[in-house]
Motif scaffolding. Structure first.
Motif, PDB file in Angstrom:
ATOM      1  N   LEU A  72       0.849  -1.191   0.000  1.00  0.00           N
ATOM      2  CA  LEU A  72       0.000   0.000   0.000  1.00  0.00           C
ATOM      3  C   LEU A  72       0.883   1.238   0.000  1.00  0.00           C
ATOM      4  O   LEU A  72       1.770   1.393   0.841  1.00  0.00           O
ATOM      5  N   GLU A  73       0.640   2.108  -0.951  1.00  0.00           N
ATOM      6  CA  GLU A  73       1.447   3.320  -1.088  1.00  0.00           C
ATOM      7  C   GLU A  73       0.536   4.515  -1.321  1.00  0.00           C
ATOM      8  O   GLU A  73      -0.320   4.502  -2.211  1.00  0.00           O
ATOM      9  N   ILE A  74       0.695   5.548  -0.484  1.00  0.00           N
ATOM     10  CA  ILE A  74      -0.081   6.782  -0.593  1.00  0.00           C
ATOM     11  C   ILE A  74       0.878   7.907  -0.935  1.00  0.00           C
ATOM     12  O   ILE A  74       1.925   8.065  -0.302  1.00  0.00           O
ATOM     13  N   SER A  75       0.547   8.685  -1.943  1.00  0.00           N
ATOM     14  CA  SER A  75       1.385   9.827  -2.305  1.00  0.00           C
ATOM     15  C   SER A  75       0.512  11.066  -2.471  1.00  0.00           C
ATOM     16  O   SER A  75      -0.706  10.978  -2.592  1.00  0.00           O
ATOM     17  N   ASN A  76       1.171  12.225  -2.437  1.00  0.00           N
ATOM     18  CA  ASN A  76       0.499  13.513  -2.632  1.00  0.00           C
ATOM     19  C   ASN A  76      -0.509  13.830  -1.530  1.00  0.00           C
ATOM     20  O   ASN A  76      -1.560  14.419  -1.787  1.00  0.00           O
ATOM     21  N   LEU A  77      -0.193  13.449  -0.294  1.00  0.00           N
ATOM     22  CA  LEU A  77      -0.997  13.902   0.834  1.00  0.00           C
ATOM     23  C   LEU A  77      -0.707  15.386   1.036  1.00  0.00           C
ATOM     24  O   LEU A  77       0.449  15.806   1.100  1.00  0.00           O
ATOM     25  N   THR A  78      -1.751  16.199   1.150  1.00  0.00           N
ATOM     26  CA  THR A  78      -1.583  17.641   1.286  1.00  0.00           C
ATOM     27  C   THR A  78      -2.006  18.097   2.672  1.00  0.00           C
ATOM     28  O   THR A  78      -2.801  17.448   3.347  1.00  0.00           O
ATOM     29  N   GLY A  79      -1.463  19.233   3.093  1.00  0.00           N
ATOM     30  CA  GLY A  79      -1.767  19.796   4.400  1.00  0.00           C
ATOM     31  C   GLY A  79      -0.842  20.948   4.701  1.00  0.00           C
ATOM     32  O   GLY A  79      -0.196  21.513   3.799  1.00  0.00           O
ATOM     33  N   LEU A  80      -0.732  21.324   5.984  1.00  0.00           N
ATOM     34  CA  LEU A  80       0.125  22.414   6.422  1.00  0.00           C
ATOM     35  C   LEU A  80       1.267  21.871   7.267  1.00  0.00           C
ATOM     36  O   LEU A  80       1.038  21.122   8.217  1.00  0.00           O
ATOM     37  N   SER A  81       2.473  22.234   6.885  1.00  0.00           N
ATOM     38  CA  SER A  81       3.673  21.890   7.642  1.00  0.00           C
ATOM     39  C   SER A  81       3.787  20.386   7.887  1.00  0.00           C
ATOM     40  O   SER A  81       4.120  19.955   8.987  1.00  0.00           O
ATOM     41  N   LEU A  82       3.487  19.576   6.860  1.00  0.00           N
ATOM     42  CA  LEU A  82       3.687  18.134   6.980  1.00  0.00           C
ATOM     43  C   LEU A  82       5.182  17.849   7.010  1.00  0.00           C
ATOM     44  O   LEU A  82       5.969  18.483   6.301  1.00  0.00           O
ATOM     45  N   LEU A  83       5.584  16.860   7.820  1.00  0.00           N
ATOM     46  CA  LEU A  83       6.998  16.626   8.057  1.00  0.00           C
ATOM     47  C   LEU A  83       7.374  15.168   7.820  1.00  0.00           C
ATOM     48  O   LEU A  83       6.524  14.271   7.899  1.00  0.00           O
ATOM     49  N   ALA A  84       8.642  14.948   7.562  1.00  0.00           N
ATOM     50  CA  ALA A  84       9.178  13.585   7.560  1.00  0.00           C
ATOM     51  C   ALA A  84       8.996  12.999   8.955  1.00  0.00           C
ATOM     52  O   ALA A  84       9.166  13.688   9.958  1.00  0.00           O
ATOM     53  N   GLY A  85       8.632  11.713   8.988  1.00  0.00           N
ATOM     54  CA  GLY A  85       8.400  11.073  10.276  1.00  0.00           C
ATOM     55  C   GLY A  85       6.943  10.995  10.667  1.00  0.00           C
ATOM     56  O   GLY A  85       6.605  10.360  11.671  1.00  0.00           O
TER      57      GLY A  85
END
Length: 404
Positions: A72-85
């Motif tokens: 399962l792979e999700i890409s292009n999640l959008t939002g504010l100040s999303l970070l690695a981790g």
């Protein structure tokens, strides 16, 4: 300081205001010579701009698609100040975030690996479920608060992911040595996507082995209809049917390795005889080859007798030399008695047929159709027939009565 009861608010009197309150009664007084009625208007508190605050996290209402049988792979999640981790968890559709169990069929424990950039997420292993829709929730680690290791830690709704895949527990059937075609069903036919079917050598989709071991050979590609030109000559049995979804956004080709066929969508019954069956008949005597055992056998099939080394070497145009004699391949009449538990399926050879056969071992090659008439129809070997030397034909001689 407080005003004394009944006293003005200031001293000396020249500094007294004209309007003051009697603190003992809470009443206001007017010290003007010409007094007048008045009212006091109090204004409530109001918000004063002092700065701004940004709430980090994903936007809600996302909609994603993924294929069963793949990670399962999700890409292009959008939002504010999303970070690695950051993390995502899969829960049942419409389940409340923070109060639902994770969906283990999504891979691993249903929780993604830490995101590399806040917008892309990957789950362990692969999606092992038929077509359905799940909800997604978001979490960010916070020291002393959450480590995002349990579904209850994921409080923020993100949206949904639709898993595209066929229905499970389907049943199919094909006849050995004949053209094989199947129809694959989906939970919603409108969601049918391109993929490939592979018939395993065993009863499970293990993701190991090779296509060469399949009774039907290489995978067949399609969405709902799949076709193999000819079933191979293997033992009749039930085999696992494995599915792989073709990724439309793949940078390279997909479904080209057996490791990609992880989803078992059902079982295929390969109809035909069991191998390695043995029979015995005698030269010059009627021969009954019975009982012929197998899977899904019906009246009407035919059996070919040949002294050749394998069924795929049958040649109707050339005899085989056996002990100096030319022996032609022989096809029996249509089988009967397949519905009888006592006798099972049987084929018959007349005494005339048996007279032409030298006493050797013959390979028995099977065809599941009454209209089998070419060499390539008899690819499935069911066993051997041993023809023994029987009693020779007896001739009576006339007796001369006078001589006696």
């Amino acid at each position: 300081s407080f005003w004394a009861a009944g006293q003005p608010s200031g001293s000396p009197p020249v500094e007294e205001p004209w309007i003051y309150m009697d603190t003992s009664t809470g009443q206001w007084h007017d010290a003007h010579d010409d007094r007048y009625d008045f009212g006091i208007v109090c204004q409530g508190s109001r918000a004063l701009p002092t700065g701004s605050i940004t709430l980090s996290g994903p936007f809600a209402g996302h909609s994603f698609g993924a294929s069963a049988g793949r990670a399962l792979e999700i890409s292009n999640l959008t939002g504010l100040s999303l970070l690695a981790g950051d993390f995502l968890v899969v829960i049942p559709r419409n389940g409340p975030c923070g109060d639902s169990s994770s969906v283990l069929e999504a891979g691993g424990e249903g929780i993604s690996f830490p995101s590399a950039d806040g917008s892309a997420y990957l789950w362990p292993r692969f999606v092992n479920a038929f077509g359905q829709t799940w909800s997604l929730c978001w979490c960010r680690k916070a020291d002393g608060w959450t480590d995002c290791r349990h579904a209850k830690d994921f409080l923020i709704p993100v949206g949904e992911v639709q898993i595209l895949g066929p229905s499970l527990e389907q049943t199919f059937s094909c006849t050995l040595g004949q053209i094989c075609s199947v129809n694959l069903t989906w939970p919603n036919e409108a969601d049918a996507t391109d993929g490939a079917l592979f018939v395993a050598a065993g009863s499970a989709c293990t993701g190991s082995g090779s296509f060469e071991n399949s009774p039907l050979g290489d995978p067949s590609f399609g969405s709902t209809e799949f076709f193999w030109p000819r079933a191979l000559a293997v033992a009749a049995d039930a085999r696992a049917v494995c599915w792989c979804g073709v990724e439309s956004n793949a940078t390279g080709k997909s479904c080209e390795t057996i490791e990609e066929f992880r989803i078992q969508v059902g079982v295929m019954e390969l109809r035909g005889p069991h191998p390695n069956q043995k029979f015995t008949c005698s030269v010059r005597s009627p021969c009954q080859i019975a009982p012929i055992r197998g899977v899904g056998l019906e009246n009407g099939f035919r059996v070919l007798l040949t002294p050749r080394t394998s069924c795929d070497k049958v040649d109707f145009s050339q005899p085989t030399l056996v002990g100096g004699s030319a022996v032609w391949d022989l096809v029996t009449d249509a089988a009967g008695s397949c519905g009888s538990y006592k006798t099972g399926c049987k084929v018959l050879l007349s005494a005339e047929n048996m007279t032409a056969l030298p006493p050797v071992d013959y390979r028995l090659c099977w065809c599941g159709d009454a209209n089998c008439d070419t060499e390539t129809d008899f690819l499935t070997e069911l066993g051997r027939l041993r023809v023994k030397d029987g009693p020779r034909q007896q001739f009576s001689r006339g007796v001369n009565a006078r001589a006696s």
